[in-house]
Design an enzyme around this catalytic site. Structure first.
Site, PDB file in Angstrom:
ATOM      1  N   SER A 160       0.793  -1.479  -0.173  1.00  0.00           N
ATOM      2  CA  SER A 160       0.006  -0.097  -0.108  1.00  0.00           C
ATOM      3  C   SER A 160       0.766   1.192  -0.009  1.00  0.00           C
ATOM      4  O   SER A 160       0.292   2.293  -0.517  1.00  0.00           O
ATOM      5  CB  SER A 160      -1.042   0.184   1.247  1.00  0.00           C
ATOM      6  OG  SER A 160      -0.231  -0.197   2.579  1.00  0.00           O
ATOM      7  N   HIS A 166      -5.288  -2.980  -2.831  1.00  0.00           N
ATOM      8  CA  HIS A 166      -5.077  -2.186  -3.793  1.00  0.00           C
ATOM      9  C   HIS A 166      -4.797  -2.628  -5.221  1.00  0.00           C
ATOM     10  O   HIS A 166      -4.725  -1.840  -6.098  1.00  0.00           O
ATOM     11  CB  HIS A 166      -3.581  -1.157  -3.533  1.00  0.00           C
ATOM     12  CG  HIS A 166      -3.838  -0.439  -2.341  1.00  0.00           C
ATOM     13  ND1 HIS A 166      -4.249   0.986  -2.264  1.00  0.00           N
ATOM     14  CD2 HIS A 166      -3.365  -0.875  -0.980  1.00  0.00           C
ATOM     15  CE1 HIS A 166      -3.974   1.133  -0.863  1.00  0.00           C
ATOM     16  NE2 HIS A 166      -3.689   0.123  -0.143  1.00  0.00           N
ATOM     17  N   LYS A 203     -11.558   1.355  -2.210  1.00  0.00           N
ATOM     18  CA  LYS A 203     -10.446   1.941  -3.032  1.00  0.00           C
ATOM     19  C   LYS A 203     -10.961   1.961  -4.550  1.00  0.00           C
ATOM     20  O   LYS A 203     -11.903   2.626  -4.870  1.00  0.00           O
ATOM     21  CB  LYS A 203      -9.141   1.265  -2.589  1.00  0.00           C
ATOM     22  CG  LYS A 203      -8.807   1.413  -1.285  1.00  0.00           C
ATOM     23  CD  LYS A 203      -7.597   0.555  -0.869  1.00  0.00           C
ATOM     24  CE  LYS A 203      -7.450   1.190   0.742  1.00  0.00           C
ATOM     25  NZ  LYS A 203      -6.841   0.131   1.572  1.00  0.00           N
TER      26      LYS A 203
HETATM   27  C1  LIG Z   1      -6.683   0.160   3.068  1.00  0.00           C
HETATM   28  C2  LIG Z   1      -6.491  -1.197   3.351  1.00  0.00           C
HETATM   29  C3  LIG Z   1      -7.097  -2.023   4.266  1.00  0.00           C
HETATM   30  C4  LIG Z   1      -8.137  -1.527   5.069  1.00  0.00           C
HETATM   31  O1  LIG Z   1      -9.238  -1.549   4.355  1.00  0.00           O
HETATM   32  P1  LIG Z   1     -10.524  -0.446   4.996  1.00  0.00           P
HETATM   33  O2  LIG Z   1     -11.794  -1.252   4.164  1.00  0.00           O
HETATM   34  O3  LIG Z   1     -10.181   0.957   4.492  1.00  0.00           O
HETATM   35  O4  LIG Z   1     -10.524  -0.671   6.553  1.00  0.00           O
HETATM   36  C5  LIG Z   1      -6.670  -3.390   4.371  1.00  0.00           C
HETATM   37  N1  LIG Z   1      -5.516  -3.800   3.806  1.00  0.00           N
HETATM   38  C6  LIG Z   1      -4.692  -3.179   3.027  1.00  0.00           C
HETATM   39  C7  LIG Z   1      -3.566  -3.650   2.196  1.00  0.00           C
HETATM   40  C8  LIG Z   1      -5.292  -1.794   2.752  1.00  0.00           C
HETATM   41  O5  LIG Z   1      -4.538  -0.891   2.011  1.00  0.00           O
END
Ligand SMILES: *Cc1c(COP(=O)(O)O)cnc(C)c1O
Length: 388
Positions: A177, A205, A237
């Site tokens: 990320s 992502h 995302k």
């Molecule tokens: C953003 C993210 C999460 C968290 O997801 P949310 O739905 O925002 O709580 C978990 N794992 C990774 C790798 C992320 O980038």
């Protein structure tokens, strides 16, 4: 008794410490919808920090689907999934995601953070070992901590040495990320198979973005549920909505329904959101141009930025960080960009390792080529100070 400090005294000391180290974090308030053109403090900014990679979060199609969902299902889900909060659109979304990802089944969670806590802590106990890439997302690390299992962190991009006398879980981000590079799945599937450990991929992502049809890092590497049993995805995302899911064998998901505390003890997502996410899944499947165009922007950005002498990471994803190193310099660079009309958030420890503070540039299908060129111009104006 005299030596016991009240908690709030420690709080103010720690805050002071964060300020002096350039680690203090502030929130910026967006005054309108999420997107490329945002407004902060009454100023229009071009946003290069969101994870809305396909430009769907405020798209007319998703707004319309959300309104339709609210009209059909109301706003709140009213209860957890196991009480009476599980509704038709949740179920339909689970089935559509399972079909898209070619997996037996899908289970929705209320967020990615909760999915990761719930999966790891229900599958592992103190007798087990969880192996994690050093750069994994905080929610994966926290899941292992909560489980009480032994946590072993292996060097980024390598694979762990698995001890076969304990049950093991190998856990990795799909697209990292904060760096944007992809997990080496051939290596990880091989070592987890040999070590008889269960492999869990969190492709928050990658889904929607990576792979010719947007099925994420598993599609990129040509891998199936056999190779990687549990796949976590998030909906906040590229999907442009909110929530998360885990996809995999039916038995494992059934176990999570029974055991996962972050699944059981929380309110279900609003059904309207699941309804809107069905629309975004359909856009991900039909509007290939978003991925194709995004890829072009990524190439354009990388070619120009490396021409300017910036240290780019090995990333083919929309996450294109410019590593600066020093916290204060990263903060100042971000401030200079803000003055030029660009929102590029500096990411500092503990989100990234010490000494690797960075500008985390993200590209989206909503950016124009001109906006990317304008950002590059602004970056080249900062170059001397940043590179020093
Ligand atoms: C953003 C993210 C999460 C968290 O997801 P949310 O739905 O925002 O709580 C978990 N794992 C990774 C790798 C992320 O980038």
């Amino acid at each position: 008794m005299g030596s016991v400090k009240p908690v709030w005294r420690r709080v103010s000391q720690e805050l002071e410490g964060l300020r002096s180290q350039g680690l203090y974090r502030v929130r910026r308030t967006l005054e309108g919808p999420q997107g490329v053109n945002v407004e902060v403090d009454g100023r229009p900014l071009i946003n290069f920090s969101s994870n809305d990679y396909l430009g769907l979060a405020s798209s007319p199609a998703l707004r319309e689907a959300m309104v339709e969902g609210v009209q059909r299902y109301g706003v709140g889900s009213g209860a957890s999934h196991l009480i009476c909060g599980h509704a038709t659109p949740h179920h339909a979304l689970e089935e559509a995601l399972a079909h898209f990802l070619r997996r037996d089944a899908v289970l929705l969670f209320s967020s990615g953070y909760m999915a990761n806590l719930g999966i790891i802590s229900s599958l592992c106990s103190r007798h087990d070992t969880v192996y994690q890439d050093r750069l994994n997302h905080a929610s994966l690390i926290d899941g292992a901590r909560l489980s009480g299992a032994r946590l072993v962190r292996y060097a980024h991009g390598t694979s762990p040495v698995i001890e076969r006398d304990r049950h093991g879980l190998v856990v990795t981000d799909g697209v990292f990320s904060m760096d944007g590079d992809l997990a080496n799945l051939p290596l990880l599937t091989k070592s987890s198979r040999e070590g008889e450990a269960l492999l869990v991929i969190d492709d928050a992502h990658g889904l929607g973005v990576i792979g010719p049809t947007g099925r994420g890092i598993l599609e990129h590497w040509g891998m199936s549920q056999e190779d990687c049993p549990l796949l976590v995805g998030t909906l906040g995302k590229a999907f442009g909505t909110f929530g998360a899911f885990v996809a995999g064998p039916r038995d494992l998901l059934d176990f999570l329904v029974q055991k996962s505390r972050t699944y059981i003890y929380t309110t279900a997502l609003p059904p309207a959101l699941a309804h809107a996410t069905l629309r975004s899944l359909s856009l991900i499947q039909t509007e290939d141009w978003r991925r194709v165009y995004l890829k072009r922007l990524i190439h354009r950005f990388r070619a120009a930025a490396s021409g300017l002498g910036f240290h780019l990471l090995d990333s083919e994803s929309p996450i294109q960080p410019i590593v600066i190193g020093d916290n204060g310099v990263a903060l100042a660079a971000s401030q200079q960009l803000l003055e030029r009309g660009f929102l590029v958030i500096p990411v500092r420890p503990p989100t990234v390792p010490k000494g690797t503070a960075r500008l985390r540039v993200t590209l989206t299908a909503g950016h124009t080529e001109r906006q990317v060129d304008q950002l590059l111009d602004a970056l080249s104006d900062l170059a001397p100070g940043v590179m020093a």
